[in-house]
Design a protein around this motif. Structure first.
Motif, PDB file in Angstrom:
ATOM      1  N   PRO A  87       0.830  -1.212   0.000  1.00 22.73           N
ATOM      2  CA  PRO A  87       0.000   0.000   0.000  1.00 22.73           C
ATOM      3  C   PRO A  87       0.863   1.259   0.000  1.00 22.73           C
ATOM      4  O   PRO A  87       1.867   1.333   0.705  1.00 22.73           O
ATOM      5  CB  PRO A  87      -0.807  -0.117   1.302  1.00 22.73           C
ATOM      6  N   GLY A  88       0.478   2.230  -0.812  1.00 25.39           N
ATOM      7  CA  GLY A  88       1.222   3.473  -0.925  1.00 25.39           C
ATOM      8  C   GLY A  88       2.197   3.490  -2.086  1.00 25.39           C
ATOM      9  O   GLY A  88       2.756   4.544  -2.403  1.00 25.39           O
ATOM     10  N   GLN A  89       2.387   2.346  -2.739  1.00 21.41           N
ATOM     11  CA  GLN A  89       3.301   2.285  -3.883  1.00 21.41           C
ATOM     12  C   GLN A  89       2.641   2.922  -5.099  1.00 21.41           C
ATOM     13  O   GLN A  89       1.500   2.613  -5.438  1.00 21.41           O
ATOM     14  CB  GLN A  89       3.675   0.833  -4.188  1.00 21.41           C
ATOM     15  N   GLU A  90       3.365   3.830  -5.755  1.00 18.33           N
ATOM     16  CA  GLU A  90       2.827   4.516  -6.922  1.00 18.33           C
ATOM     17  C   GLU A  90       3.281   3.825  -8.202  1.00 18.33           C
ATOM     18  O   GLU A  90       4.389   3.284  -8.281  1.00 18.33           O
ATOM     19  CB  GLU A  90       3.272   5.987  -6.926  1.00 18.33           C
ATOM     20  N   TYR A  91       2.416   3.882  -9.198  1.00 20.13           N
ATOM     21  CA  TYR A  91       2.691   3.301 -10.511  1.00 20.13           C
ATOM     22  C   TYR A  91       2.271   4.288 -11.589  1.00 20.13           C
ATOM     23  O   TYR A  91       1.324   5.062 -11.406  1.00 20.13           O
ATOM     24  CB  TYR A  91       1.940   1.979 -10.710  1.00 20.13           C
ATOM     25  N   SER A  92       2.970   4.222 -12.709  1.00 18.74           N
ATOM     26  CA  SER A  92       2.586   4.998 -13.890  1.00 18.74           C
ATOM     27  C   SER A  92       1.726   4.128 -14.795  1.00 18.74           C
ATOM     28  O   SER A  92       1.746   2.894 -14.702  1.00 18.74           O
ATOM     29  CB  SER A  92       3.824   5.476 -14.647  1.00 18.74           C
ATOM     30  N   GLN A  93       0.970   4.783 -15.656  1.00 15.26           N
ATOM     31  CA  GLN A  93       0.109   4.040 -16.570  1.00 15.26           C
ATOM     32  C   GLN A  93       0.935   3.081 -17.429  1.00 15.26           C
ATOM     33  O   GLN A  93       1.939   3.461 -18.023  1.00 15.26           O
ATOM     34  CB  GLN A  93      -0.661   5.006 -17.470  1.00 15.26           C
ATOM     35  N   GLY A  94       0.501   1.810 -17.485  1.00 11.55           N
ATOM     36  CA  GLY A  94       1.190   0.810 -18.281  1.00 11.55           C
ATOM     37  C   GLY A  94       2.214   0.012 -17.511  1.00 11.55           C
ATOM     38  O   GLY A  94       2.666  -1.039 -17.995  1.00 11.55           O
ATOM     39  N   GLN A  95       2.614   0.461 -16.324  1.00 13.19           N
ATOM     40  CA  GLN A  95       3.580  -0.297 -15.534  1.00 13.19           C
ATOM     41  C   GLN A  95       2.944  -1.571 -14.991  1.00 13.19           C
ATOM     42  O   GLN A  95       1.743  -1.633 -14.733  1.00 13.19           O
ATOM     43  CB  GLN A  95       4.117   0.534 -14.371  1.00 13.19           C
ATOM     44  N   THR A  96       3.785  -2.600 -14.802  1.00 12.39           N
ATOM     45  CA  THR A  96       3.294  -3.883 -14.307  1.00 12.39           C
ATOM     46  C   THR A  96       3.003  -3.802 -12.816  1.00 12.39           C
ATOM     47  O   THR A  96       3.879  -3.474 -12.013  1.00 12.39           O
ATOM     48  CB  THR A  96       4.313  -4.997 -14.576  1.00 12.39           C
ATOM     49  N   LEU A  97       1.758  -4.108 -12.471  1.00  8.89           N
ATOM     50  CA  LEU A  97       1.370  -4.158 -11.064  1.00  8.89           C
ATOM     51  C   LEU A  97       1.675  -5.535 -10.479  1.00  8.89           C
ATOM     52  O   LEU A  97       2.259  -5.654  -9.403  1.00  8.89           O
ATOM     53  CB  LEU A  97      -0.127  -3.862 -10.912  1.00  8.89           C
ATOM     54  N   ILE A  98       1.254  -6.557 -11.193  1.00  9.66           N
ATOM     55  CA  ILE A  98       1.377  -7.927 -10.711  1.00  9.66           C
ATOM     56  C   ILE A  98       1.878  -8.806 -11.858  1.00  9.66           C
ATOM     57  O   ILE A  98       1.362  -8.735 -12.978  1.00  9.66           O
ATOM     58  CB  ILE A  98       0.019  -8.450 -10.195  1.00  9.66           C
ATOM     59  N   SER A  99       2.847  -9.635 -11.560  1.00  9.77           N
ATOM     60  CA  SER A  99       3.361 -10.590 -12.538  1.00  9.77           C
ATOM     61  C   SER A  99       3.305 -11.980 -11.928  1.00  9.77           C
ATOM     62  O   SER A  99       3.905 -12.233 -10.882  1.00  9.77           O
ATOM     63  CB  SER A  99       4.800 -10.237 -12.934  1.00  9.77           C
ATOM     64  N   ILE A 100       2.567 -12.864 -12.580  1.00  5.45           N
ATOM     65  CA  ILE A 100       2.418 -14.238 -12.112  1.00  5.45           C
ATOM     66  C   ILE A 100       3.245 -15.154 -13.027  1.00  5.45           C
ATOM     67  O   ILE A 100       3.241 -14.986 -14.248  1.00  5.45           O
ATOM     68  CB  ILE A 100       0.931 -14.659 -12.116  1.00  5.45           C
ATOM     69  N   ASP A 101       3.951 -16.076 -12.415  1.00  4.49           N
ATOM     70  CA  ASP A 101       4.807 -16.979 -13.172  1.00  4.49           C
ATOM     71  C   ASP A 101       3.991 -17.736 -14.227  1.00  4.49           C
ATOM     72  O   ASP A 101       3.061 -18.473 -13.900  1.00  4.49           O
ATOM     73  CB  ASP A 101       5.476 -17.972 -12.221  1.00  4.49           C
ATOM     74  N   ALA A 102       4.363 -17.557 -15.517  1.00  2.00           N
ATOM     75  CA  ALA A 102       3.619 -18.169 -16.622  1.00  2.00           C
ATOM     76  C   ALA A 102       4.517 -19.007 -17.511  1.00  2.00           C
ATOM     77  O   ALA A 102       4.201 -19.232 -18.684  1.00  2.00           O
ATOM     78  CB  ALA A 102       2.937 -17.064 -17.442  1.00  2.00           C
ATOM     79  N   SER A 103       5.634 -19.470 -16.977  1.00  7.24           N
ATOM     80  CA  SER A 103       6.594 -20.200 -17.809  1.00  7.24           C
ATOM     81  C   SER A 103       5.983 -21.460 -18.417  1.00  7.24           C
ATOM     82  O   SER A 103       6.188 -21.765 -19.602  1.00  7.24           O
ATOM     83  CB  SER A 103       7.838 -20.544 -16.998  1.00  7.24           C
ATOM     84  N   GLU A 104       5.235 -22.194 -17.632  1.00  8.59           N
ATOM     85  CA  GLU A 104       4.622 -23.425 -18.144  1.00  8.59           C
ATOM     86  C   GLU A 104       3.569 -23.116 -19.203  1.00  8.59           C
ATOM     87  O   GLU A 104       3.522 -23.756 -20.261  1.00  8.59           O
ATOM     88  CB  GLU A 104       4.019 -24.217 -16.989  1.00  8.59           C
TER      89      GLU A 104
END
Length: 380
Positions: A87-104
């Protein structure tokens, strides 16, 4: 003779004692002073009717105008994106908020893309022989096919024969299968839809994220809205686009907002209507409590006085020839401390402040300020 003289002296002493007693008694009597009639000094105003803006006070809490609740549509392990998901973390438009491992899953997508490419490559000799007029566009499509990029759209088919040939080889169905897999692959990475700040984080890096799990909340911290409830009598008076003055509880900061929406229905329980005020400001935070002053309408030929000056029977005190008198008035609006009234002729002198024990016929004296003794004051 001696007895006669003593008798006369005795009589004189008795008479003298009587006169002395009367004198002493009369000296103790005090005359009661006549009480001086007190004339109270009062503050007065000279009335000048004008157009009074009726301001409706309202209050509420700020809510972000744009808010996104983050949910997972796929399952996997939450990987770091370079910024702590807190909470409190700022992001710019288009930046990755969440990345889930999708290698498989990524491997299965690449496999489907490879099958599509191989299928198209296998029909190229047949296209060169049977459909030479369309061979070039399919060759260009194969040359632009990049396994590391999104699958390009299939070339437009211009004839029924070409359509039957391509569809019969299963290329169209393979293409849409790949696009479906790519669409799901994009759900493994959630990007910021707008510049803002994270207000709630329910997972941390390394957590196993499940399908349908809530991950947090994200808001645009540049624009806020405040919902206010007003009496139904103001339903037709509020207009979208009107400016609104907003203040914090301490009345140390003020902001300028505007009415963006007015609900079309009235709450049947409270008989109130809801309006939404949009406001921007660097110091604003979601949940902040603000007080709004909404300009509802303008009342012509009216004055604004303190509510303490208005009597129960809709009357006020006026000063005529240094005596208090009472006249009837017509109240049109009440606020917490003020009342807007009509029916007071111009030039009428009224009390500016209530006085205890006032009554009609009471003799008063108007307070004269040396600096403004020659100036008449307006009720507003």
């Amino acid at each position: 003779m001696r007895k006669l003289i003593l008798g006369i002296l005795g009589v004189l002493l008795i008479v003298g004692a009587i006169f002395l007693g009367n004198y002493i008694a009369s000296s103790k009597k005090k005359t009661r002073p006549v009480p001086e009639k007190v004339v109270k000094t009062v503050f007065t105003d000279t009335i000048e009717n004008k157009t009074v803006k009726i301001v409706i006070p309202a209050n509420g809490n700020l809510v972000a105008k744009r808010r996104v609740e983050l949910y997972a549509e796929v399952q996997g392990v939450f990987r770091s994106t370079g910024k702590l998901f807190r909470p409190g973390q700022e992001y710019s438009q288009g930046q990755t908020l969440i990345s889930i491992d999708a290698s498989e899953y990524y491997a299965s997508v690449q496999s489907a893309k490879s099958n599509l490419y191989n299928t198209i490559a296998a029909i190229m000799p047949d296209l060169r022989l049977d459909f030479p007029e369309v061979f070039d566009k399919w060759q260009i499509y194969l040359n632009s096919f990049d396994m590391d990029k999104t699958t390009p759209k299939l070339p437009e088919m211009t004839s029924e024969k070409e359509n039957y040939f391509i569809t019969g080889r299963g290329i169209v169905s393979s293409y849409y299968n790949v696009k479906n897999l790519e669409q799901r692959l994009s759900k493994y990475r959630i990007r910021a839809p707008f510049s803002g700040i994270l207000t709630e984080a329910l997972v941390t890096e390394g957590s196993l994220v499940r399908n349908g799990q809530k991950l947090g909340e994200y808001i645009d911290n540049s624009v806020y809205e405040m919902e206010v409830s007003l009496g139904k009598s103001y339903a037709t008076l509020l207009k979208v686009g009107e400016s609104v003055e907003l203040n914090n509880i301490e009345n140390t900061m003020s902001y300028l907002g505007k009415v963006t929406r007015v609900n079309g229905s009235i709450d049947a329980t409270t008989q109130t209507i809801k309006a939404f005020v949009e406001v921007k400001g660097k110091d604003l935070k979601e949940g902040m409590f603000l007080e709004a002053k909404l300009n509802a309408k303008e009342e012509r030929n009216a004055i604004e006085v303190g509510r303490g000056l208005l009597l129960d029977n809709n009357q006020i005190y006026v000063v005529r020839d240094s005596l208090l008198d009472i006249i009837d008035v017509k109240p049109v609006h009440f606020s917490d401390t003020k009342a807007v009234i009509k029916g007071v002729p111009n030039g009428t002198i009224i009390l500016a402040k209530p006085i205890p024990g006032a009554y009609a016929g009471m003799k008063v004296k108007a307070f004269q300020n040396k600096e403004n003794s020659s100036k008449s004051t307006s009720s507003n």
